[in-house]
Structure formats: C-alpha cells, structure tokens
Design a protein around this motif. Structure first.
Motif, short mmCIF file in Angstrom:
data_model
loop_
_atom_site.label_atom_id
_atom_site.label_comp_id
_atom_site.label_asym_id
_atom_site.label_seq_id
_atom_site.Cartn_x
_atom_site.Cartn_y
_atom_site.Cartn_z
N THR A 180 78.52 -64.88 -10.32
CA THR A 180 79.27 -65.60 -11.36
C THR A 180 80.63 -66.03 -10.85
OG1 THR A 180 78.14 -64.42 -13.15
CG2 THR A 180 80.26 -65.44 -13.67
N LEU A 181 81.33 -65.14 -10.15
CA LEU A 181 82.65 -65.47 -9.60
C LEU A 181 82.54 -66.57 -8.54
CD1 LEU A 181 84.28 -61.93 -9.31
CD2 LEU A 181 84.76 -63.71 -11.00
N TRP A 229 66.15 -55.00 -15.41
CA TRP A 229 66.58 -55.68 -14.19
C TRP A 229 68.04 -56.09 -14.30
CZ3 TRP A 229 68.98 -60.00 -12.65
CH2 TRP A 229 68.94 -60.31 -11.28
N VAL A 230 68.45 -56.61 -15.44
CA VAL A 230 69.83 -57.05 -15.65
C VAL A 230 70.79 -55.87 -15.50
CG1 VAL A 230 71.46 -58.02 -17.31
CG2 VAL A 230 69.15 -58.97 -17.13
N LEU A 231 70.48 -54.75 -16.14
CA LEU A 231 71.36 -53.58 -16.07
C LEU A 231 71.46 -53.04 -14.65
CD1 LEU A 231 70.26 -51.71 -19.34
CD2 LEU A 231 72.32 -53.10 -18.97
N ASP A 232 70.37 -53.14 -13.92
CA ASP A 232 70.36 -52.62 -12.55
C ASP A 232 71.05 -53.56 -11.56
OD1 ASP A 232 68.97 -50.41 -13.39
OD2 ASP A 232 66.99 -51.20 -12.81
N ASN A 233 71.31 -54.79 -11.97
CA ASN A 233 71.87 -55.78 -11.04
C ASN A 233 73.14 -56.44 -11.60
OD1 ASN A 233 69.72 -56.29 -8.70
ND2 ASN A 233 68.61 -55.90 -10.62
N LEU A 234 73.89 -55.74 -12.40
CA LEU A 234 75.13 -56.29 -12.97
C LEU A 234 76.13 -56.67 -11.88
CD1 LEU A 234 75.70 -54.02 -16.11
CD2 LEU A 234 75.02 -56.43 -16.06
N ASP A 235 76.22 -55.88 -10.82
CA ASP A 235 77.15 -56.19 -9.74
C ASP A 235 76.80 -57.52 -9.07
OD1 ASP A 235 78.49 -53.86 -10.23
OD2 ASP A 235 77.57 -52.73 -8.58
N LEU A 236 75.50 -57.73 -8.85
CA LEU A 236 75.05 -58.99 -8.24
C LEU A 236 75.36 -60.17 -9.16
CD1 LEU A 236 73.47 -60.65 -6.15
CD2 LEU A 236 71.38 -60.08 -7.40
N ILE A 237 75.07 -60.02 -10.44
CA ILE A 237 75.33 -61.10 -11.40
C ILE A 237 76.81 -61.42 -11.46
CG2 ILE A 237 75.19 -61.77 -13.83
CD1 ILE A 237 72.69 -59.99 -14.03
N ILE A 275 61.27 -62.78 -14.93
CA ILE A 275 61.81 -63.63 -15.99
C ILE A 275 63.23 -63.21 -16.38
CG2 ILE A 275 61.47 -64.47 -18.34
CD1 ILE A 275 59.43 -65.46 -16.30
N ALA A 276 63.49 -61.92 -16.37
CA ALA A 276 64.82 -61.42 -16.75
C ALA A 276 65.89 -61.94 -15.79
CB ALA A 276 64.82 -59.89 -16.75
N GLU A 277 65.54 -62.09 -14.52
CA GLU A 277 66.50 -62.60 -13.54
C GLU A 277 66.84 -64.07 -13.82
OE1 GLU A 277 67.14 -62.85 -8.68
OE2 GLU A 277 65.25 -62.09 -9.53
N ILE A 278 65.82 -64.86 -14.12
CA ILE A 278 66.05 -66.26 -14.46
C ILE A 278 66.88 -66.37 -15.73
CG2 ILE A 278 64.92 -68.44 -15.07
CD1 ILE A 278 62.47 -67.48 -13.48
N PHE A 279 66.52 -65.57 -16.72
CA PHE A 279 67.24 -65.59 -17.99
C PHE A 279 68.70 -65.19 -17.78
CE2 PHE A 279 68.56 -63.55 -22.02
CZ PHE A 279 68.36 -64.63 -22.88
N ALA A 280 68.96 -64.21 -16.93
CA ALA A 280 70.33 -63.79 -16.64
C ALA A 280 71.14 -64.93 -16.03
CB ALA A 280 70.32 -62.59 -15.70
N GLY A 281 70.50 -65.70 -15.15
CA GLY A 281 71.18 -66.84 -14.55
C GLY A 281 71.53 -67.90 -15.57
N VAL A 282 70.58 -68.18 -16.47
CA VAL A 282 70.83 -69.17 -17.52
C VAL A 282 71.98 -68.75 -18.41
CG1 VAL A 282 69.86 -70.26 -19.58
CG2 VAL A 282 68.44 -70.01 -17.53
#
Length: 226
Positions: A15-16, A3-11, A176-183
C-alpha cells in the motif's frame, strides 16, 4: 479473511509503495498541466490542438505505453520510473482541459479590475485567475487522482511491484481473499487521497463554500490597490 490477517505486513508494505507511485505522477501531472492549460486558454488558435493531443494520450493502452516508454527514453522497463512517467502522461491528459476550462470560467470583469489596479500578467495569474479557476481544476484533479491510483496496478504486468501484485498473485494461486484485499486497499487509497484533496480545496479556497469567490478576490484587489 485468514489470509488477510496473516499478510497484513505485506498489504501495508504494498500500500505504501502504491501510494508513492501514485502521488508523484499526480503532483507532476498537475504541475505540468497548469502551463499547458494556460497556453490552451490564452492562445485560442492552438487550444483545440493542445486539448485534442493531450486528450488522445489517455486513449493509449496502458500496457502498450509501459512497454514503449523505456525504448523511447532508455530507462529500465521494470523500474518505478517507467510507471511514474506513464501515469504522469495520463494525468496530464485529464488535467489540461480542466485547467483551460477553469481559466475560462473566470469573470473577465475580475481580470480587468486586477489589471486596472496594477497587477501584471504573472501576478494576476497567481493571485486572481488561478484561485478563481481553482474549483474547476480541483474537480479535474480529483478525477485524475482516482484514475492514477487505479491505473497504477497495471504496473505489475511489467514487473513493477505494488498492490497489483495481490491481483496477479491471488489469481495465480486462486486466493480470492488476496484479490479482494488488493481491491479494498486501492479503494481506501483513492478515498483517502480524494478526501485530502477536498480538505485542501476547502483550506486553500474558503470562499467556495460561501459562493463568494469573485467578491473575495475583488476585495483583495482593492486592498492591494490601497
């Protein structure tokens, strides 16, 4: 991880946005806290009142503050302005005491020396008192910065988009990966901003590393007198 790799642009985009929403209140909080802290330090009769009142601001629940502010000032509940104003209030609550304590830490002898060589109150504050109070203020600013970056995530509860979106969306979709990415993203922002503040402190206050702050200022005062 997928999920993280597929949504790097969103993250990266969130973040910005989160960084912008955090930096503005940190800077505003610092700018507004310096005069308030000075008043609290300079006028002992109102010191307790100012520090107590500003300190109590931090006890206001963040969600309640985000809901109340638009009704008081008339702006959009769902705007970045709402979150920035709330975070600025919390930053002030943390920083006013740091500014007052920092000014308290300045050796009275240094103040007397600067006055003796002709420094007026305004020049003495910026050339002598504020630099020597800098280490204490910087410590408070680092705490306020980390707190602000963390609290900014609450904005998603009133529709302000930032990294908090990854928490709520991840929870609703049970990713869970999405929540973890946010943290992780919030932690990285906090570490980067804290590191930049440390570097800025070393650049602006080189005497702190040698423990010769007051001596350096004394020399500067003497050179100015010459």
């Amino acid at each position: 991880m997928t999920w993280v790799l597929d949504n790097l642009d969103l993250i990266a985009e969130l973040t910005l946005i989160h960084l912008r929403q955090s930096i503005i209140p940190i800077l505003l909080g610092f700018v507004l806290s310096v005069p308030l802290g000075w008043v609290a330090w300079r006028y002992k009769l109102v010191r307790s009142s100012i520090i107590t009142i500003t300190g109590l601001l931090y006890t206001i629940p963040s969600l309640a503050l985000l809901i109340l502010l638009p009704s008081l000032f008339g702006y959009n509940l769902f705007s970045d302005t709402n979150l920035i104003v709330a975070l600025t209030i919390y930053a002030i609550a943390l920083l006013v005491r740091s500014v007052a304590d920092g000014l308290d830490s300045v050796d009275p002898g240094v103040r007397q020396a600067s006055t003796a060589v002709g420094y007026g109150a305004f020049r003495r504050f910026f050339a002598v008192e504020l630099p020597l109070a800098g280490p204490v203020i910087l410590s408070g600013l680092r705490v306020a910065a980390v707190s602000t970056i963390s609290l900014a995530t609450v904005g998603i509860l009133v529709g302000v988009t930032n990294l908090g979106y990854l928490f709520t969306n991840g929870y609703q979709r049970e990713i869970i990966a999405e929540i973890f990415a946010g943290v992780v993203a919030v932690m990285i922002i906090a570490l980067v901003v804290d590191g930049l503040l440390v570097l800025a402190g070393r650049a602006l206050m080189p005497w702190v590393r040698t423990g010769s702050g007051e001596r350096a200022v004394r020399v500067g005062v003497q050179e100015a007198a010459a």
